[in-house]
Design a protein around this motif. Structure first.
Motif, PDB file in Angstrom:
ATOM      1  N   GLY A 211       1.128  -1.057   0.398  1.00  0.00           N
ATOM      2  CA  GLY A 211       0.532   0.072  -0.170  1.00  0.00           C
ATOM      3  C   GLY A 211       0.531   1.421   0.023  1.00  0.00           C
ATOM      4  N   HIS A 212       1.831   1.574   0.822  1.00  0.00           N
ATOM      5  CA  HIS A 212       1.998   2.674   1.566  1.00  0.00           C
ATOM      6  C   HIS A 212       2.865   3.168   0.830  1.00  0.00           C
ATOM      7  CE1 HIS A 212       4.438   0.902   4.465  1.00  0.00           C
ATOM      8  NE2 HIS A 212       5.115   1.224   4.392  1.00  0.00           N
ATOM      9  N   GLN A 213       3.865   4.306   0.343  1.00  0.00           N
ATOM     10  CA  GLN A 213       5.146   5.096  -0.104  1.00  0.00           C
ATOM     11  C   GLN A 213       6.127   5.020   0.601  1.00  0.00           C
ATOM     12  OE1 GLN A 213       4.157   7.591  -3.580  1.00  0.00           O
ATOM     13  NE2 GLN A 213       3.222   5.893  -4.640  1.00  0.00           N
ATOM     14  N   VAL A 214       7.386   5.670   0.212  1.00  0.00           N
ATOM     15  CA  VAL A 214       8.676   5.774   0.921  1.00  0.00           C
ATOM     16  C   VAL A 214       8.901   6.631   0.426  1.00  0.00           C
ATOM     17  CG1 VAL A 214      10.461   4.961   2.100  1.00  0.00           C
ATOM     18  CG2 VAL A 214       8.487   3.752   2.473  1.00  0.00           C
ATOM     19  N   PHE A 215       8.753   7.637   0.145  1.00  0.00           N
ATOM     20  CA  PHE A 215       9.799   8.886  -0.196  1.00  0.00           C
ATOM     21  C   PHE A 215       9.289   8.991  -1.775  1.00  0.00           C
ATOM     22  CE2 PHE A 215      12.393   9.126   3.288  1.00  0.00           C
ATOM     23  CZ  PHE A 215      12.378  10.360   3.250  1.00  0.00           C
ATOM     24  N   GLY A 216       7.901   8.849  -2.082  1.00  0.00           N
ATOM     25  CA  GLY A 216       7.369   9.121  -3.312  1.00  0.00           C
ATOM     26  C   GLY A 216       7.851   7.559  -4.755  1.00  0.00           C
ATOM     27  N   VAL A 217       7.756   6.351  -3.564  1.00  0.00           N
ATOM     28  CA  VAL A 217       8.423   4.975  -4.150  1.00  0.00           C
ATOM     29  C   VAL A 217       7.194   3.905  -3.706  1.00  0.00           C
ATOM     30  CG1 VAL A 217       9.817   3.239  -4.959  1.00  0.00           C
ATOM     31  CG2 VAL A 217      10.342   5.899  -5.351  1.00  0.00           C
TER      32      VAL A 217
END
Length: 243
Positions: free
Chosen positions: A55-61
């Motif tokens: 699901g979620h992103q890390v710094f847009g990735v």
């Protein structure tokens, strides 16, 4: 179900170790097919599921992709560290091999096989189709795991009984890993992240170990065709199962 499927990995690992004692000229075809199956599972089934679950992103990735790259790099780092240890102990020589180097490498493969079982159990928590796909990838490369575990243990001067003991431990590890997931339910975001990490490591094994070994001294078209067939088979499995 996950434990029963892991039994297939147990048998395939033993088959790989048995084959290591009776190497035939067709091993490159088996490894080529295994590499294709692993590539297909990672790219066509495991990674899409990981992206959806994490699901979620890390710094847009997407987090699953970050962990996918991390898994690839982690597998590369472990392999380089082992290679460095082997070089330090004179692994390039045919004499004076250090038995503990072979045991260390084999123990690392046992740990990897345990995590293979965790991956099977975790995938079954997502769904039966996903579990079977991951199990197929694990079973496909466990033949190579068993082959390499026995070979590398013996190569560094360990007695045959030690090589057999490490082979049995490597064969049992996936079942124990799958069994552990029966007592712990993994949250979906964490599960997606783990599948991404596992996918990166699995891709490294296919690209850096299984396929190069398949083509070593056997750069045959038939090996390439087996690899393509393995990936195509996974595509068909994913398609018929509805993704």
């Amino acid at each position: 179900m996950a434990v029963l499927v892991a039994l297939g990995a147990f048998l395939m690992t033993l088959a790989g170790g048995w084959t290591a004692q009776r190497v035939t000229d067709r091993r490159h075809l088996v490894l080529g097919l295994a590499g294709g199956l692993m590539l297909g599972v990672v790219g066509l089934d495991l990674l899409p599921e990981a992206l959806e679950a994490a699901g979620h992103q890390v710094f847009g990735v997407p987090a699953a992709l970050v962990l996918f790259v991390a898994g690839f790099l982690l597998a590369h780092l472990v392999e380089r560290l082992l290679a460095g240890r082997q070089a330090a102990h004179g692994a390039g020589e045919h004499t004076h091999r250090a038995p503990e180097v072979g045991l260390t490498a084999a123990a690392a493969m046992v740990g990897h096989s345990f995590m293979d079982g965790v991956a099977i159990g975790a995938a079954f928590q997502i769904g039966g189709g996903m579990g079977l796909s991951v199990a197929l990838a694990v079973i496909a490369h466990d033949f190579a795991d068993g082959f390499n575990t026995f070979t590398i243990t013996s190569l560094y001067g360990n007695a045959r009984r030690r090589a057999v003991a490490m082979l049995v431990a490597d064969a049992c590890a996936p079942m124990l890993g799958a069994l552990s997931t029966m007592f712990v339910h993994i949250p979906e975001p964490l599960l997606g992240g783990y599948l991404g990490l596992f996918g990166g490591a699995l891709l490294y094994l296919a690209a850096a170990e299984i396929l190069p070994e398949a083509h070593h001294d056997h750069p045959a078209r038939s090996t390439v065709l087996c690899t393509v067939a393995g990936a195509a088979f996974i595509w068909l499995v994913v398609g018929f199962s509805g993704g």
